[in-house]
Design a protein around this motif. Structure first.
Motif, short mmCIF file in Angstrom:
data_model
loop_
_atom_site.label_atom_id
_atom_site.label_comp_id
_atom_site.label_asym_id
_atom_site.label_seq_id
_atom_site.Cartn_x
_atom_site.Cartn_y
_atom_site.Cartn_z
N LEU A 189 0.85 -1.19 0.00
CA LEU A 189 0.00 0.00 0.00
C LEU A 189 0.89 1.24 0.00
N PRO A 190 0.59 2.20 -0.87
CA PRO A 190 1.39 3.43 -0.91
C PRO A 190 1.23 4.22 0.39
N GLU A 191 2.33 4.73 0.89
CA GLU A 191 2.32 5.50 2.15
C GLU A 191 1.46 6.75 2.05
N ARG A 192 1.45 7.36 0.87
CA ARG A 192 0.87 8.70 0.76
C ARG A 192 -0.61 8.76 1.13
N ALA A 197 4.62 -14.70 0.61
CA ALA A 197 5.27 -14.32 -0.65
C ALA A 197 4.46 -13.24 -1.35
N MET A 198 3.14 -13.33 -1.24
CA MET A 198 2.26 -12.39 -1.92
C MET A 198 2.25 -11.01 -1.26
N PHE A 199 2.20 -11.02 0.10
CA PHE A 199 1.89 -9.75 0.77
C PHE A 199 2.82 -9.32 1.90
N THR A 200 3.77 -10.17 2.28
CA THR A 200 4.63 -9.79 3.40
C THR A 200 6.07 -9.56 2.95
N HIS A 201 6.64 -10.52 2.21
CA HIS A 201 8.03 -10.37 1.80
C HIS A 201 8.18 -9.26 0.76
N ILE A 202 9.34 -8.61 0.83
CA ILE A 202 9.63 -7.57 -0.15
C ILE A 202 9.88 -8.23 -1.51
N VAL A 203 9.12 -7.86 -2.52
CA VAL A 203 9.32 -8.38 -3.87
C VAL A 203 9.28 -7.22 -4.85
N PRO A 204 10.02 -7.36 -5.97
CA PRO A 204 10.06 -6.27 -6.95
C PRO A 204 8.82 -6.28 -7.83
N LEU A 205 7.68 -5.92 -7.23
CA LEU A 205 6.42 -5.87 -7.98
C LEU A 205 5.77 -4.51 -7.77
N PRO A 206 5.27 -3.92 -8.84
CA PRO A 206 4.61 -2.62 -8.70
C PRO A 206 3.16 -2.82 -8.24
N PHE A 207 2.94 -2.78 -6.94
CA PHE A 207 1.58 -2.88 -6.41
C PHE A 207 0.89 -1.52 -6.55
N ALA A 208 -0.42 -1.58 -6.58
CA ALA A 208 -1.23 -0.35 -6.53
C ALA A 208 -0.87 0.67 -7.61
N THR A 209 -0.48 0.16 -8.77
CA THR A 209 -0.24 1.04 -9.92
C THR A 209 -0.82 0.36 -11.16
N PRO A 210 -1.03 1.13 -12.23
CA PRO A 210 -1.54 0.50 -13.46
C PRO A 210 -0.55 -0.49 -14.06
N ALA A 240 -2.64 -10.42 -12.68
CA ALA A 240 -3.15 -11.24 -11.57
C ALA A 240 -3.36 -10.41 -10.31
N LEU A 241 -2.46 -9.45 -10.07
CA LEU A 241 -2.60 -8.58 -8.89
C LEU A 241 -3.83 -7.69 -9.04
N ARG A 242 -3.99 -7.14 -10.25
CA ARG A 242 -5.14 -6.26 -10.48
C ARG A 242 -6.45 -7.05 -10.41
N GLU A 243 -6.40 -8.31 -10.83
CA GLU A 243 -7.61 -9.14 -10.78
C GLU A 243 -8.02 -9.45 -9.33
#
Lengths: 135, 135
Positions: free
Chosen positions: A114-117, B51-64, B69-72
């Motif tokens: 989740l973005p901090e902003r 893996a999906m929501f706790t560990h740091i992964v190089p995925l752009p969450f909450a962006t277009p 699969a994340l957007r779905e």
């Protein structure tokens, strides 16, 4: 060791929550005050916060045997949440639910999901919906 | 590697959430259905969930730019939450808030801070309060 850190952290959090509620009599304002202070604490002191609520530690949470500092921190949240419990709702469980919502907000920001902003905005929405049924 | 696991997990979660909502038209029932399926998924598959929501992964969450699969998966939650957004409330932010509440419930159980036995009850309280202002 981790146990002592977790207990000490709870004592510090309890003191901050107590201060946040001091003099606030409006239910919604009180819920917002503890929500802001709780999430600010988690964001400002991530390692301490993890010792308190993420890492496995030999502490009896959610029982009468919990150390005083844990019961005090929970008690501060309870005092803010209790007036919102509807007929038949258990205030302790409702407090756990509100606590979980705050915990989820801070941990999903920490992991970058989740973005901090938009944090303040999400907190407002949480509080608006938690208090929506209030008379 | 972790990235692929997280994306695959989101695809599986999206499919489960879609199935949970299928044929459910009532807003509160729909919110409850996705809440139950989401938290059951997290409890049944803890390593995948991390893996999906706790560990740091190089995925752009909450962006277009987020993988489909994340957007779905987010879209399924959004469909359940959107009818609850009051005038002026941003449905995406309200969905993030509901998601965070579910995430907090499962992670505090995982770390032993909340007893598992009252989970269904907490989920009911969360949903009751999230929908309390509904006309």
């Amino acid at each position: 060791m981790n146990r002592a850190v977790a207990v000490e952290g709870c004592a510090e959090l309890a003191a901050e929550l107590r201060q946040a509620r001091a003099g606030v009599t409006d239910t919604r304002a009180s819920l917002a005050a503890v929500g802001r202070v709780y999430t600010a604490f988690a964001r400002r002191r991530p390692a301490l916060y993890d010792a308190m609520f993420t890492h496995i530690v030999p502490l009896p949470f959610a029982t009468p045997e919990a150390p005083a500092a844990l019961r005090e921190a929970f008690g501060e949240l309870l005092s803010a949440v209790e007036p919102l419990a509807a007929e038949g709702e258990e205030p302790g469980l409702l407090t756990e639910t509100y606590w979980a919502s705050l915990h989820g907000l801070v941990t999903l920001m920490r992991s970058g999901r989740l973005p901090e902003r938009a944090h303040e905005h999400r907190l407002e929405l949480l509080i608006a919906h938690f208090t929506a049924g209030e008379k």
